[in-house]
Design an enzyme around this catalytic site. Structure first.
Site, PDB file in Angstrom:
ATOM      1  N   GLU A 185      10.193  15.252  15.569  1.00 30.90           N
ATOM      2  CA  GLU A 185      10.595  15.036  14.180  1.00 30.90           C
ATOM      3  C   GLU A 185       9.823  16.026  13.309  1.00 30.90           C
ATOM      4  OE1 GLU A 185       9.475  11.398  12.033  1.00 30.90           O
ATOM      5  OE2 GLU A 185      11.539  11.296  11.324  1.00 30.90           O
TER       6      GLU A 185
ATOM      7  N   LYS B   6       0.858  -1.191   0.000  1.00 30.73           N
ATOM      8  CA  LYS B   6       0.000   0.000   0.000  1.00 30.73           C
ATOM      9  C   LYS B   6       0.889   1.235   0.000  1.00 30.73           C
ATOM     10  CE  LYS B   6      -1.767   2.861   2.706  1.00 30.73           C
ATOM     11  NZ  LYS B   6      -1.595   4.079   1.877  1.00 30.73           N
TER      12      LYS B   6
ATOM     13  N   CYS C 275      13.742  10.084   7.356  1.00 30.83           N
ATOM     14  CA  CYS C 275      13.670   9.725   8.782  1.00 30.83           C
ATOM     15  C   CYS C 275      15.056   9.658   9.425  1.00 30.83           C
ATOM     16  CB  CYS C 275      12.915   8.421   8.971  1.00 30.83           C
ATOM     17  SG  CYS C 275      13.458   7.128   7.862  1.00 30.83           S
TER      18      CYS C 275
ATOM     19  N   GLU D  86       9.723   0.658  10.640  1.00 31.53           N
ATOM     20  CA  GLU D  86      10.788   1.658  10.456  1.00 31.53           C
ATOM     21  C   GLU D  86      10.132   3.004  10.687  1.00 31.53           C
ATOM     22  OE1 GLU D  86      13.793   0.901  10.049  1.00 31.53           O
ATOM     23  OE2 GLU D  86      13.755  -1.116   9.215  1.00 31.53           O
TER      24      GLU D  86
HETATM   25  P1  ADP Z   1       3.832  10.326   7.183  1.00 37.42           P
HETATM   26  O1  ADP Z   1       3.670  11.175   8.411  1.00 37.42           O
HETATM   27  O2  ADP Z   1       5.206  10.124   6.725  1.00 37.42           O
HETATM   28  O3  ADP Z   1       2.803  10.587   6.118  1.00 37.42           O
HETATM   29  P2  ADP Z   1       2.292   8.175   8.038  1.00 37.42           P
HETATM   30  O4  ADP Z   1       2.767   7.290   9.106  1.00 37.42           O
HETATM   31  O5  ADP Z   1       1.130   9.081   8.279  1.00 37.42           O
HETATM   32  O6  ADP Z   1       3.569   8.927   7.679  1.00 37.42           O
HETATM   33  O7  ADP Z   1       1.999   7.381   6.692  1.00 37.42           O
HETATM   34  C1  ADP Z   1       2.835   6.393   6.196  1.00 37.42           C
HETATM   35  C2  ADP Z   1       1.975   5.360   5.523  1.00 37.42           C
HETATM   36  O8  ADP Z   1       1.070   4.827   6.470  1.00 37.42           O
HETATM   37  C3  ADP Z   1       1.115   5.881   4.364  1.00 37.42           C
HETATM   38  O9  ADP Z   1       1.046   4.892   3.360  1.00 37.42           O
HETATM   39  C4  ADP Z   1      -0.243   6.044   5.026  1.00 37.42           C
HETATM   40  O10 ADP Z   1      -1.324   5.956   4.125  1.00 37.42           O
HETATM   41  C5  ADP Z   1      -0.243   4.876   5.975  1.00 37.42           C
HETATM   42  N1  ADP Z   1      -1.172   5.008   7.102  1.00 37.42           N
HETATM   43  C6  ADP Z   1      -1.598   6.136   7.700  1.00 37.42           C
HETATM   44  N2  ADP Z   1      -2.471   5.846   8.692  1.00 37.42           N
HETATM   45  C7  ADP Z   1      -2.582   4.495   8.735  1.00 37.42           C
HETATM   46  C8  ADP Z   1      -3.323   3.570   9.547  1.00 37.42           C
HETATM   47  N3  ADP Z   1      -4.120   3.982  10.527  1.00 37.42           N
HETATM   48  N4  ADP Z   1      -3.179   2.253   9.295  1.00 37.42           N
HETATM   49  C9  ADP Z   1      -2.362   1.817   8.329  1.00 37.42           C
HETATM   50  N5  ADP Z   1      -1.648   2.629   7.522  1.00 37.42           N
HETATM   51  C10 ADP Z   1      -1.759   3.953   7.721  1.00 37.42           C
END
Ligand code: ADP
Length: 496
Positions: A400, A194, A303, A269
């Site tokens: 961060e 995803k 990161c 990660e």
């Molecule tokens: P960033 O702050 O770098 O956008 P996120 O952790 O919000 O990082 O997002 C990283 C990935 O995790 C993206 O693919 C996002 O769609 C996915 N993501 C965000 N929320 C969820 C969730 N509740 N469950 C699973 N995946 C998620």
């Protein structure tokens, strides 16, 4: 126009040709299909704020379909019984395919994420190396024989986990997709990737290229969509054996909670706030050039970026001045211009978040040394921001930021550098600059981080493990440890 400019424009044209082919779809069981809901979402170019294309928006119904396809592929003889050498050949072919499309993939990444073309080319080249590295591992996933008294034979087999859900962020998507795919496939797993909703195009193009090799259908599935829907459905799904996640620490914790549904394996990660420590006896000019590169590279959306620059008191002012001078030469602008060093941030939300730290730093008494000018015109651009005389307890030094913002923090001696460097909830990476070899090794041993450097920062090798201490993650990617993260062992006793 210079040759570099011509090449950049040709790559951009090729990328747009692919983007303009129409809406992008989901890859499930070897077929490109629309989302079950029929929904699509917009992909925006962060340098222009213009619509690039629309992408099918996966949700839980598509996750269900992808899990069925990936499970079937995992058990199909065409994949499960493929010899390790044949798997090596498939991964090498994928590497060749990526290599043949470096400029196109890089330009798609630049349009989608905003990173400068030269940075994207480096990321795609690294993706080629990653596939070649893991291609070599296919035939080296070894079991063991266990000592016994001769009346029994005890041995172990190392086997794939099964269906692996992989959730990646938007900061360097091609690299994230490459490490997730190559690591899982070399061990014989099947995958459902995803990509992030904010930058998913290179994952889709990479999957198209993978489809052109001999990989059986359903081994690689790609579901663009949102985190709260598609991502959560994948993390919760009882038919998924492992989730590998790269992203923020907050979402990492949510993934862990969701994974309890079936106790799937989890590797994470997560975030970082890396200490980059310069002692007075270091090669100061090299240290400064690298310090700027690490906090400005990819506009700080990395990161492992060195965002806390610890400088020994006697050279603090001199280093702060030189860092500000060098940062000022890092030109912000069009990702396709040859002299651009920083592209835009990924979104307006991210730009506003980063911008809020400018106020936060000044409110707490940090001195602004560079940056702080508002950007006029389209695109989510932010110039490099340098704060000096920062205290490690300040918000800008603890959180961060994921933008080009540096905190320069003075320290007294070795002990103080380690104490302050470790005073963070994160532990992803760290570096030390000194000409004193004993000090260098003592300090890296004392710093709590998963990947460290001496007299450099940010260089990478697929054979070098990457992962976090503390709240920066669980498990390791790259290197030998990553093979363990995508396999499980079975021990067998034979009575002779
Ligand atoms: P960033 O702050 O770098 O956008 P996120 O952790 O919000 O990082 O997002 C990283 C990935 O995790 C993206 O693919 C996002 O769609 C996915 N993501 C965000 N929320 C969820 C969730 N509740 N469950 C699973 N995946 C998620």
């Amino acid at each position: 126009m210079t040759t570099a400019t011509n090449t950049a424009q040709a790559a951009r044209a090729k990328a747009l040709e692919w983007i303009n082919l129409g809406s992008k779809r989901l890859l499930i069981g070897g077929e490109w299909i629309g989302a079950a809901s029929g929904k699509t979402f917009e992909v925006i170019n962060p340098a222009t704020e213009q619509l690039l294309c629309r992408v099918a928006e996966a949700d839980s119904a598509d996750v269900d379909a992808a899990v069925i396809a990936a499970r079937r592929a995992f058990e199909a003889p065409s994949w499960a019984a493929m010899s390790p050498h044949a798997r090596t050949r498939v991964l090498l072919k994928i590497a060749d395919k990526i290599e043949q499309h470096i400029d196109e993939l890089a330009a798609i990444e630049s349009l989608d994420n905003g990173m400068p073309l030269w940075f994207a080319q480096g990321a795609v080249t690294a993706a080629v190396d990653i596939f070649r590295y893991y291609a070599g591992w296919c035939s080296k996933v070894l079991g063991t024989t266990v000592p016994s008294d001769g009346s029994t034979l005890i041995y172990t087999l190392r086997e794939p986990l099964g269906v692996c859900g992989q959730i990646i962020p938007w900061n360097v998507p091609i690299l994230m997709a490459a490490i997730k795919f190559a690591n899982a496939l070399c061990c014989g797993n099947t995958v459902i990737l995803k990509p992030a909703e904010l930058a998913c195009l290179t994952s889709i193009r990479l999957a198209e290229l993978i489809q052109e090799t001999d990989l059986p259908p359903g081994v690689v599935n790609v579901l663009p969509g949102f985190g709260a829907t598609a991502g959560a459905a994948l993390a919760q799904h009882p038919g998924v054996d492992k989730i590998a996640f790269t992203g923020s620490t907050a979402i990492g914790k949510q993934i862990v909670r969701d994974a309890t549904s079936n106790l799937k394996k989890v590797t994470l990660e997560l975030g970082g706030k890396a200490p980059n420590v310069i002692f007075a006896d270091a090669d100061i000019e090299r240290a400064v050039q690298t310090a700027v590169k690490t906090f400005c590279g990819n506009s700080g959306q990395v990161c492992s970026a060195g965002t806390r620059l610890f400088v020994q008191e006697s050279i603090h002012d001199q280093v702060a001045e030189r860092v500000a001078q060098v940062a000022a030469t890092w030109k912000v602008g069009d990702p396709f211009a040859a002299d651009t060093r920083l592209g835009p941030l990924i979104s307006a939300k991210q730009r506003d978040r980063v911008w809020s730290y400018l106020g936060a730093g000044q409110d707490e008494g940090a001195l602004l040394r560079a940056g702080g000018n508002a950007w006029t015109g389209p695109g989510y651009f932010v110039e490099p921001v340098v704060f000096h005389n920062v205290r490690n307890g300040m918000k800008i030094a603890q959180e961060e930021i994921f933008g080009p913002v540096l905190s320069i923090i003075p320290f007294k001696d070795e002990e103080d550098a380690v104490l302050q460097g470790n005073d963070t909830t994160y532990g992803l990476s760290a570096a030390v600059w000194t000409r004193n070899i004993s000090r260098a090794h003592k300090v890296v041993r004392a710093l709590k981080a998963g990947r460290l450097w001496i007299n450099t920062f940010g260089e990478s090798d697929p054979a070098m493990a990457f992962g976090g201490y503390k709240q920066s993650g669980w498990g390791r990617e790259f290197g030998q440890e990553s093979i363990e993260a995508y396999t499980q062992s079975k021990s067998i006793m034979v009575r002779l």
